[in-house]
Structure formats: structure tokens, C-alpha cells
Design a protein around this motif. Structure first.
Motif, PDB file in Angstrom:
ATOM      1  N   ASP A 299       5.028  19.963  56.737  1.00 31.91           N
ATOM      2  CA  ASP A 299       5.312  20.617  58.001  1.00 31.91           C
ATOM      3  C   ASP A 299       3.979  20.992  58.633  1.00 31.91           C
ATOM      4  OD1 ASP A 299       5.723  22.772  59.916  1.00 31.91           O
ATOM      5  OD2 ASP A 299       7.773  22.868  59.181  1.00 31.91           O
ATOM      6  N   SER A 302       3.779  25.035  59.539  1.00 33.96           N
ATOM      7  CA  SER A 302       3.706  26.015  58.454  1.00 33.96           C
ATOM      8  C   SER A 302       2.706  25.639  57.371  1.00 33.96           C
ATOM      9  CB  SER A 302       5.080  26.185  57.805  1.00 33.96           C
ATOM     10  OG  SER A 302       5.438  25.014  57.068  1.00 33.96           O
ATOM     11  N   ARG A 304       3.497  23.778  54.828  1.00 33.15           N
ATOM     12  CA  ARG A 304       4.250  23.634  53.577  1.00 33.15           C
ATOM     13  C   ARG A 304       5.035  22.326  53.572  1.00 33.15           C
ATOM     14  NH1 ARG A 304       6.803  29.608  52.112  1.00 33.15           N
ATOM     15  NH2 ARG A 304       4.805  30.691  51.836  1.00 33.15           N
ATOM     16  N   ARG A 306       8.432  20.184  53.270  1.00 34.28           N
ATOM     17  CA  ARG A 306       9.824  20.395  53.656  1.00 34.28           C
ATOM     18  C   ARG A 306      10.629  19.139  53.375  1.00 34.28           C
ATOM     19  NH1 ARG A 306      10.515  22.084  59.716  1.00 34.28           N
ATOM     20  NH2 ARG A 306      12.667  22.043  58.990  1.00 34.28           N
ATOM     21  N   LEU A 353       9.031  26.390  64.002  1.00 35.79           N
ATOM     22  CA  LEU A 353       9.489  27.436  63.099  1.00 35.79           C
ATOM     23  C   LEU A 353      10.525  28.347  63.748  1.00 35.79           C
ATOM     24  CD1 LEU A 353       6.056  28.598  61.592  1.00 35.79           C
ATOM     25  CD2 LEU A 353       7.502  26.678  60.891  1.00 35.79           C
ATOM     26  N   ASP A 357      11.175  31.495  59.253  1.00 32.48           N
ATOM     27  CA  ASP A 357      10.127  30.615  58.743  1.00 32.48           C
ATOM     28  C   ASP A 357       8.748  31.233  58.963  1.00 32.48           C
ATOM     29  OD1 ASP A 357      12.121  28.686  58.219  1.00 32.48           O
ATOM     30  OD2 ASP A 357      11.949  27.912  60.258  1.00 32.48           O
ATOM     31  N   ALA A 358       8.529  31.780  60.164  1.00 30.66           N
ATOM     32  CA  ALA A 358       7.230  32.368  60.480  1.00 30.66           C
ATOM     33  C   ALA A 358       6.930  33.548  59.552  1.00 30.66           C
ATOM     34  CB  ALA A 358       7.200  32.815  61.942  1.00 30.66           C
ATOM     35  N   VAL A 361       5.873  32.447  55.914  1.00 30.57           N
ATOM     36  CA  VAL A 361       4.515  31.927  55.715  1.00 30.57           C
ATOM     37  C   VAL A 361       3.450  32.923  56.163  1.00 30.57           C
ATOM     38  CG1 VAL A 361       5.250  29.534  55.829  1.00 30.57           C
ATOM     39  CG2 VAL A 361       4.532  30.697  57.936  1.00 30.57           C
ATOM     40  N   GLU A 392       2.242  32.650  68.260  1.00 30.33           N
ATOM     41  CA  GLU A 392       1.468  33.451  67.316  1.00 30.33           C
ATOM     42  C   GLU A 392       0.724  34.562  68.056  1.00 30.33           C
ATOM     43  OE1 GLU A 392      -1.638  32.706  63.612  1.00 30.33           O
ATOM     44  OE2 GLU A 392      -1.550  31.265  65.257  1.00 30.33           O
ATOM     45  N   LEU A 399       4.587  28.244  68.133  1.00 34.22           N
ATOM     46  CA  LEU A 399       5.091  28.124  66.766  1.00 34.22           C
ATOM     47  C   LEU A 399       6.459  27.463  66.688  1.00 34.22           C
ATOM     48  CD1 LEU A 399       4.109  31.611  65.277  1.00 34.22           C
ATOM     49  CD2 LEU A 399       2.894  29.431  65.034  1.00 34.22           C
TER      50      LEU A 399
END
Length: 462
Positions: A299, A302, A304, A306, A353, A357-358, A361, A392, A399
Motif C-alpha cells: 500500500d 500506509s 504496509r 495489503r 486510507l 487505517d490512518a 499506522v 495529513e 491520505l
């Protein structure tokens, strides 16, 4: 080491989007004299659009042949040895071979490989509930599943349908059954349908579905499926309530089909999907690639891994794999999580996100929501839409974006998807030079209206 004195052999496990895209691309780059390609598919179709199944069931498109992008005969004409109804049951990575069973004859045989592509897809989540395997209970993942459901609908006199789950598959199947004249109840464990949205946006979907005549029940964890004396489904139990059903469709979601990979000791991520590098090569295995719904991807927002099971990604994975196997070069950098769907006239879209989700992380953010229209407000058929945007704190970096609305709403999410991929701020999004004319949008596109509001929220937060 390759096979001495003979052509290299590519073995593909899985004959749908990722697998056959890889095989086709490798064939384009490598001649028949250089590369032998053998592909195994346990189903009866190849290279088909699983995304089109709800629209086939609902009568919007014909099927199943219209959903097939390339037939087995077309693949074989390009010297790809595609073997349908043949299931690979074991991977022997040390011996560089796979064992496959012909599902019609039961015959098994080993096939050696120099290079291996795993495109085993995903399987519908099917919880171990009483009655889950009863006649009349259907998952919808393959063309065979779609045909089985249509056969049940044709043979069932009752007109009550229960859909278990309210994600993409669930809401699309609810629409299909509604078009077939069924009384549709959707049972959802969550607070709101479409868990890929924030709850406030999911609430809009819930209200719209109820307005269409679909009964949406929140907080309904299914505990059992009840059957009649003939063994067929008769009702679904969720908590203290019972919902009569002549047919049940499972729309709970899917999980990576990686049982072969797990047994072979290949690396899997937290969602159970295969882990690959940017070239789609399985990590730590030089001659093994994987793509499609059986892999996890990066992703880009983020940072990460997924699991994002979409046909768009699967086809891209296949192109990258085929290029690398065929002697070229390609990479798949990752995703931003873009998806779009519809239920009747309501369009649902998201990218990036959610608030949850935000937070997970560690990102601090502002969230804004705006109401707008698909066209200039004075232009005929201007349709309402709601846009939610996350940015952000301090940096103003976009985001995520979610959109729920009528005609003209869904594909606007692509503006945000491009912005996310480019790492743009909401201020930059607000300044984009987008096309405008009254039949297409207001002077300020709804996505830019949300971006302007997000800019103000970021500044206000300091």
C-alpha cells in the motif's frame, strides 16, 4: 539450473487473469522454440471476468461466454498448453515439479518446470456454520458458481433471498437478486454496509439500499443456516432473529487461496497472501513468481502490505510476470486501494486510507465531508454526491477519498487515486486543471471542493 538440451518450461498454476496474462506475455516475448508453456486450471473456463458475475446474474449482461476474454482454444492456438479441469495438488520445489489431478478421470501426474507462476486466486470466506453447505447456499467466485446460482434461481419457486455480508460482493449480489424479483435481506455483522468505507459514509449506502427496497440488517452475525426436510435452505439465523430464505448468497469476502504455497513453505503475509518483490518474484525463490488474488501488495499510502483482490491488479501482475519470465523487465510498485462499485443507481467509490487505517499506522489527520453534484446545479439531471477526504496534519498530504452518490459520482475517485499515487497535497489537488463544462461538473469539481475544505482544515489545525 535449466533443463539441458531442451526448451525451458514455464508452468502456470491458475488459468484466469494473472496466470494467463503471464503466459500470454511470456509467449509474446519468447518463441515456441525457446519456451514451452503449460497452464493448469481446475475450473472449466479461462481468462474470464469474475467481476461481471453479479451483472450476469442480474440480467444486465449475457454469460458465461460473454465474460470470457480469451477462450482456451485461443490460448492453445498460441502454443500455450492449457489444461482445464486439472487441479494442481502439490508443489515440489526442490524437485522442480508439480503434481496435478485430472478432475474428470482422477488420473494424476507430475510435470517438471524451469519456472513456476502461482496464480491460484482467492476463495470465498465460508464460515463453519451449521447448514453452510446445504443446497441453495452459494458463494460467487467463478463462472461455475454463477451458473450454479442461476440454476438454483430457475428451480426455486420461492422469492426470498438472504445475502450474508455487505461488502462489494454482497451489495452487488443484492442488486442482482432484486432485479430478479426477489425480496432481498442483507445481513451484515458490522455497523454499516461497505466496511471499506468509514461508518458515516457506509450509513449513506445503508439508507439508499433501504430506499431501494433492500432490507439491510446491521449487527447481524449469522449463527446457522436452517434447512427443511428436503435438506435445502429454509432460513438464516442471526442472533435471536430468523430470516426466511429460499436462496442464500455468501458475500462475506474472500481470502487468498495459498494452501499449496503454505504446504510448500513459501513466504506468506499477515493476510495469508504470498509475498513477492517488485518483479512479482516470490521472495527467496529465484524461479517462482506469483500474482493476482493470492498475493499481498504494498500500500503506497500506509507503507504496509495489503490483500487487494481485484482483476485490474491481477492483469497487471500477469503482465509484469510475463515480461520478466520472457526475458524483459517489469515491476509492480504497489496500490493505493482504489475500488468502485454500485448498487442500483447508487455509486460507491474509495481510494487511500479510511480513518481507522490512518490511526492504525500512526498518522494524524483531518477529515472533511462535502455535498455537491455531478453536474452544474442548474443543468438537467444533476445528481447529488457526498465526498469525504482525509489529509495529513502539517503536510496536507492527501491520505484518502470516499465518494457516495448517483450517476457520475463513482469514477471521480480516479482523480484522488492519481493524486495519492503522486503523493500530492490537498492544496495541489484543489489547484488541478480539470475539465469543466456544465454537463460534466460544477465549476469546482466535487473532489476539488472537498480538497479546498481539507486545505482549510489543515491550516486551522496549525
Amino acid at each position: 539450473m535449466g533443463r539441458v538440451g531442451r526448451r525451458q518450461r514455464l508452468v502456470v498454476v491458475g488459468g484466469d487473469a494473472a496466470g494467463m496474462s503471464a503466459a500470454s506475455q511470456a509467449r509474446r516475448l519468447k518463441g515456441v522454440d525457446d519456451l514451452e508453456i503449460v497452464a493448469f486450471e481446475r475450473g472449466g473456463f479461462s481468462s474470464y471476468s469474475a467481476c461481471g458475475i453479479p451483472y450476469w446474474v442480474g440480467g444486465d449482461v449475457e454469460g458465461p461466454d460473454r465474460l470470457v476474454a480469451r477462450t482456451p482454444q485461443e490460448h492453445r492456438a498460441r502454443d500455450i498448453d492449457l489444461r482445464l479441469r486439472t487441479e494442481v495438488t502439490e508443489l515440489d520445489l526442490d524437485g522442480r515439479r508439480v503434481r496435478a489431478r485430472d478432475l474428470d478421470s482422477g488420473e494424476e501426474q507430475w510435470t517438471g518446470f524451469d519456472r513456476l507462476v502461482l496464480a491460484t486466486g482467492a476463495r470465498p470466506v465460508r464460515p463453519p456454520l451449521p447448514g453452510i453447505d446445504a443446497p441453495g447456499v452459494h458463494g460467487v467466485q467463478t463462472l461455475g458458481d454463477g451458473q450454479a446460482l442461476l440454476d438454483t434461481l430457475a428451480a426455486t419457486p420461492g422469492r426470498r433471498a438472504v445475502v450474508v455480508g455487505a461488502g462489494y460482493i454482497g451489495v452487488e449480489m443484492a442488486e442482482a437478486l432484486l432485479k430478479r424479483g426477489y425480496e432481498v435481506t442483507v445481513l451484515n455483522r458490522g455497523e454499516q454496509p461497505m466496511a471499506t468505507l468509514d461508518p458515516d459514509m457506509g450509513r449513506l449506502v445503508h439508507t439508499a439500499m433501504e430506499g431501494m427496497g433492500i432490507d439491510v440488517v446491521a449487527g447481524a452475525g449469522v449463527t446457522a443456516i436452517r434447512t427443511g426436510a428436503d435438506g435445502r435452505v429454509r432460513a438464516v439465523e442471526a442472533g435471536d432473529a430468523t430470516y426466511p430464505a429460499d436462496v442464500v448468497v455468501l458475500g462475506i469476502g474472500v481470502e487468498p487461496e495459498t494452501s499449496l504455497a503454505r504446504a510448500a513453505g513459501l513466504p506468506l503475509g499477515v493476510y495469508g497472501g504470498l509475498l513477492t518483490d517488485l518483479s512479482m518474484r516470490v521472495r527467496g525463490h529465484e524461479d517462482v513468481w506469483a500474482g493476482g488474488d493470492c498475493v499481498e501488495v504494498l500500500d503506497l499510502v500506509s507503507g504496509r502490505e495489503r490483500h487487494v483482490p481485484l482483476g485490474t491488479h491481477a492483469n497487471k501482475h500477469g503482465q509484469v510476470i510475463g515480461a520478466n519470465v520472457g526475458g524483459g523487465y517489469g515491476t509492480f510498485p504497489g496500490v493505493v486501494g482504489t475500488a468502485v462499485s454500485k448498487v442500483c443507481s447508487l455509486e460507491i467509490a474509495r481510494t487511500g486510507l479510511r480513518e481507522r487505517d490512518a490511526r492504525e499506522v500512526g498518522l494524524r489527520y483531518v477529515a472533511v465531508t462535502v455535498e455537491s453534484t455531478s453536474r452544474a446545479g442548474y443543468y438537467p439531471d444533476a445528481a447529488p454526491m457526498t465526498v469525504k477526504m482525509l489529509a495529513e496534519l502539517r503536510t496536507g498530504r492527501l491520505l484518502g477519498t470516499q465518494i457516495v452518490g448517483r450517476e457520475g459520482a463513482g469514477k471521480r475517485v480516479d482523480i484522488a487515486a492519481v493524486a495519492l499515487t503522486a503523493g500530492m497535497t490537498v492544496e495541489q489537488v484543489a489547484a488541478l486543471d480539470l475539465g469543466y463544462a456544465p454537463p460534466f461538473s460544477p465549476v469546482w469539481d466535487p473532489v476539488q471542493v472537498a480538497a479546498r475544505k481539507a486545505v482549510a482544515a489543515v491550516r486551522e489545525a496549525g
